[in-house]
Design an enzyme around this catalytic site. Structure first.
Site, PDB file in Angstrom:
ATOM      1  N   HIS A 194      66.498  46.768 -32.960  1.00 35.47           N
ATOM      2  CA  HIS A 194      67.709  47.220 -32.270  1.00 35.47           C
ATOM      3  C   HIS A 194      68.959  46.913 -33.099  1.00 35.47           C
ATOM      4  CE1 HIS A 194      65.770  48.184 -28.368  1.00 35.47           C
ATOM      5  NE2 HIS A 194      64.855  47.394 -28.890  1.00 35.47           N
TER       6      HIS A 194
ATOM      7  N   ASP B  47      73.438  49.732 -26.607  1.00 35.01           N
ATOM      8  CA  ASP B  47      72.000  49.854 -26.840  1.00 35.01           C
ATOM      9  C   ASP B  47      71.319  50.341 -25.567  1.00 35.01           C
ATOM     10  OD1 ASP B  47      69.625  48.605 -28.714  1.00 35.01           O
ATOM     11  OD2 ASP B  47      69.131  48.514 -26.581  1.00 35.01           O
TER      12      ASP B  47
END
Ligand code: UDP
Ligand code: UDP
Length: 458
Positions: free
Chosen positions: A18, A116
Site C-alpha cells: 500500500h 487508500d
C-alpha cells in the site's frame, strides 16, 4: 503548467504493497508541482515501511508529514485474523476522530485528498465535513476493483456460484475469490461490505494500471456497467519506480546479475508479506535446481520483517543450500525488486501476483509464472494470464492448503523461461506501459485535467 497552490494529502494504509504505490503517486504529484502532505501512522508494522518513509522525506524535505496517533479499537471486533497488517487497518479506522482537526489546520488548505482503499469509511465523513474532493487510491488491479465494487450485490448468491459474473467482465471462477471474502465473519469481508457501497461518493478512483493491460475492466467500470453512478476511474499506471526507493546496501544481488547472460535468470519473490511454510520453501528450492535455470530467489520466513531471526541455512537446510549454489543466488533480505526486474539478465519472474509486482514486471517487460498465495492474487493472476504474458497453473492451491512439489515447480519454470510468445507479449506491454506514462499519455492527460479542477478550489 503552474500548480503551486494545489495541495494534496495522501493517506496510505499498512504494508509495503500500500505504501509503495502511495509514495509513487505522491512523487508524481510533486513532479506536477503540487504541494503534498503525507499522513502516516508510526511506528509502522514493518521496518521496510519505516525506512521507506524516512528515505521519501529525505528526498523531498519540502513535503509535509503528519502523524496520526493510534488509538486502540474500543471493542476488538472480528478476531478472525492475527495478521498484523489487517489489525493495523482496524487501529487506523478506530482513530478517525483525531484526523479532522489535523486536516483542517493544514496550510495552504487542502485542494484534494487521496485515501487508500482500506480507509474509505474512515475518511469519507471527514473529507465531506471539510468539503474536500476525495479520491480513492486502489492498490490492486482494475479487475479486483470491479469485484470489490460489485461484491455486496453478489453476497446473497455467493454460496451457490461457480463463477462470479460481473457485467462487462469475463467470469471469475469462485476458486479465485479471496478466501476471507467467502467466510461470513472476517474483518476483511466486514471492511469490504462497509466500504464498497461508498465508492460512488468519491470524486474518482486512481488505479495503477493501463489500457493495454486492463481495457475490459476499465471500459466496464467507466461506462457504469459494474456499478451505476461510478465516478471516473483514472488508469494512471504503470507507476514508475522512484529513486528514493533504492538503497546502496542492496547492491549485491544486482552485482551478481551483472555477468549473467541476457534473459537467463529467473527471479523469484512472493512480495513483502507472504511467509511460505518451511516445507514449501524447500520444494521451491528443489524446483529451482530441477529447472536447470539460473535463479535469484528472495526467501521470506516471517510475515513481518522485524521478526525475521532464523538464518537462511536453517530455513533451506545445508544440503539443499549446497546444491543451489552452482546456479543461483538465494537471499533472505529486502531487495530492490523494481531494479532487479529491469536488469537485462532477468528473463522471467515467479510471482505471487501482488499487484505492484505485476505492474513492475509489465513496466520491465518480464514474463510471469503466476503462483498466487492469498487475497486478490488469483484475480490478478487471471489478468496476467488473459493478457498473454504469463502462465498460471490453476491447480496449485492457495498458501497453506497443500504443498506443490519441486518437480512440478521446476517444469513450470522451464516452460516459462523458454516460451517465446510470453516474451513477445511482455515486451509489447512494456512498450504500451511506457507510452501510457510518457508525454501526452493517459497518465499525463488525467493528472493535468484533475489539477486544473483542483485549482478551482484553491
Ligand atoms: N518488494 C521489494 N523487495 C522485496 C519484496 C518486495 O522491493 O524484497 C516490493 C515489490 O517490488 C513491490 C512491493 O514490495 O513493490 C510488494 O507489493 P505487492 O503488491 O507485489 O505484494 P504484497 O507485498 O503487498 O503482497
Ligand atoms: N495475506 C498475505 N498477503 C495478502 C493477503 C493475506 O500475506 O495480500 C496473509 C495474511 O497473513 C492473512 C492470511 O494471508 O491473514 C489469510 O489470507 P487469505 O485471504 O488467504 O484468507 P484465509 O486463508 O485466512 O482464508
Amino acid at each position: 503548467m503552474s500548480s503551486e497552490a494545489v495541495h494534496v494529502a495522501l493517506m496510505p494504509s499498512a504494508g509495503m504493497g500500500h505504501l509503495i504505490p502511495c509514495l509513487r503517486l505522491a512523487s508524481l504529484l510533486v513532479q506536477y508541482h503540487c504541494k503534498v502532505t503525507l499522513i502516516t501512522t508510526l511506528p509502522t508494522v514493518s521496518l521496510a515501511e519505516e525506512q521507506l518513509i524516512s528515505r521519501f522525506h529525505s528526498t523531498f524535505p519540502q513535503l509535509n508529514q503528519i502523524h496520526l496517533q493510534l488509538q486502540k479499537p474500543s471493542s476488538p471486533s472480528h478476531n478472525s485474523t492475527t495478521d498484523p497488517f489487517f489489525l493495523r487497518y482496524e487501529a487506523i479506522r478506530a482513530s478517525s476522530n483525531l484526523l479532522s482537526p489535523l486536516l483542517s489546520s493544514l496550510s495552504p488548505p487542502l485542494s484534494a485528498f487521496v485515501t487508500d482503499v482500506f480507509l474509505i469509511s474512515l475518511l469519507l465523513p471527514i473529507t465531506h465535513g471539510l468539503g474536500l474532493p476525495n479520491y480513492i487510491l486502489f492498490t490492486s488491479s482494475a479487475a479486483m476493483f470491479s469485484f470489490f465494487s460489485h461484491f455486496p450485490t453478489l453476497v446473497p448468491s455467493l454460496p451457490e456460484l461457480d463463477d462470479v459474473k460481473i457485467p462487462g467482465i469475463s467470469p471469475i471462477p469462485i476458486s479465485s475469490i479471496p478466501h476471507m471474502l467467502l467466510l461470513p465473519n472476517t474483518i476483511f469481508r466486514k471492511i469490504v461490505m462497509e466500504d464498497s457501497p461508498k465508492v460512488t461518493k468519491f470524486q474518482g478512483v486512481f488505479v495503477n494500471t493501463f489500457e493495454a493491460l486492463e481495457s475490459q475492466s476499465l471500459g466496464a467500470l467507466n461506462v457504469g456497467k459494474v456499478v451505476k453512478g461510478m465516478p471516473p476511474i483514472y488508469a494512471i499506471g504503470p507507476f514508475k519506480p522512484c529513486e528514493f526507493e533504492q538503497e546502496g546496501q542492496w547492491e549485491a544481488p544486482l552485482r551478481w546479475l551483472d555477468d549473467k547472460p541476457v534473459g537467463s535468470v529467473v527471479y523469484v519473490c512472493f512480495g513483502s508479506r507472504t511467509a511460505m511454510g518451511r516445507v514449501q520453501i524447500r520444494e521451491v528450492g528443489e524446483g529451482l535446481v530441477r529447472s536447470g535455470c539460473r535463479f535469484l530467489w528472495v526467501v521470506k520466513d516471517k510475515v513481518v520483517d522485524r521478526e525475521e531471526e532464523v538464518e537462511l541455512d536453517e530455513v533451506l537446510g545445508l544440503e539443499l543450500e549446497e546444491r543451489m549454489r552452482e546456479k543461483g543466488l538465494v537471499v533472505k533480505q529486502w531487495v530492490d525488486q523494481s531494479v532487479i526486474l529491469g536488469h537485462k539478465a532477468v528473463g522471467g519472474f515467479v510471482s505471487h501476483c501482488g499487484w505492484n509486482s505485476v505492474i513492475e514486471a509489465a513496466w520491465n517487460g518480464v514474463p510471469i509464472m503466476a503462483w498466487p498465495q492469498h487475497g486478490d492474487q488469483k484475480i490478478n493472476a487471471g489478468v496476467v494470464e488473459m493478457s498473454g504474458w504469463g502462465m498460471w497453473n490453476k491447480d496449485w492451491d492457495w498458501a497453506g492448503e497443500g504443498v506443490v512439489k519441486g518437480d512440478e515447480i521446476g517444469e513450470a519454470i522451464k516452460e516459462m523461461m523458454k516460451n517465446e510468445s510470453l516474451k513477445i507479449k511482455a515486451s509489447q506491454l512494456k512498450e504500451a506501459g511506457r507510452k501510457a506514462t510518457s508525454v501526452g499519455g493517459d497518465c499525463e492527460v488525467a493528472l493535468k485535467k484533475l489539477i486544473q479542477e483542483w485549482k478551482k478550489n484553491v
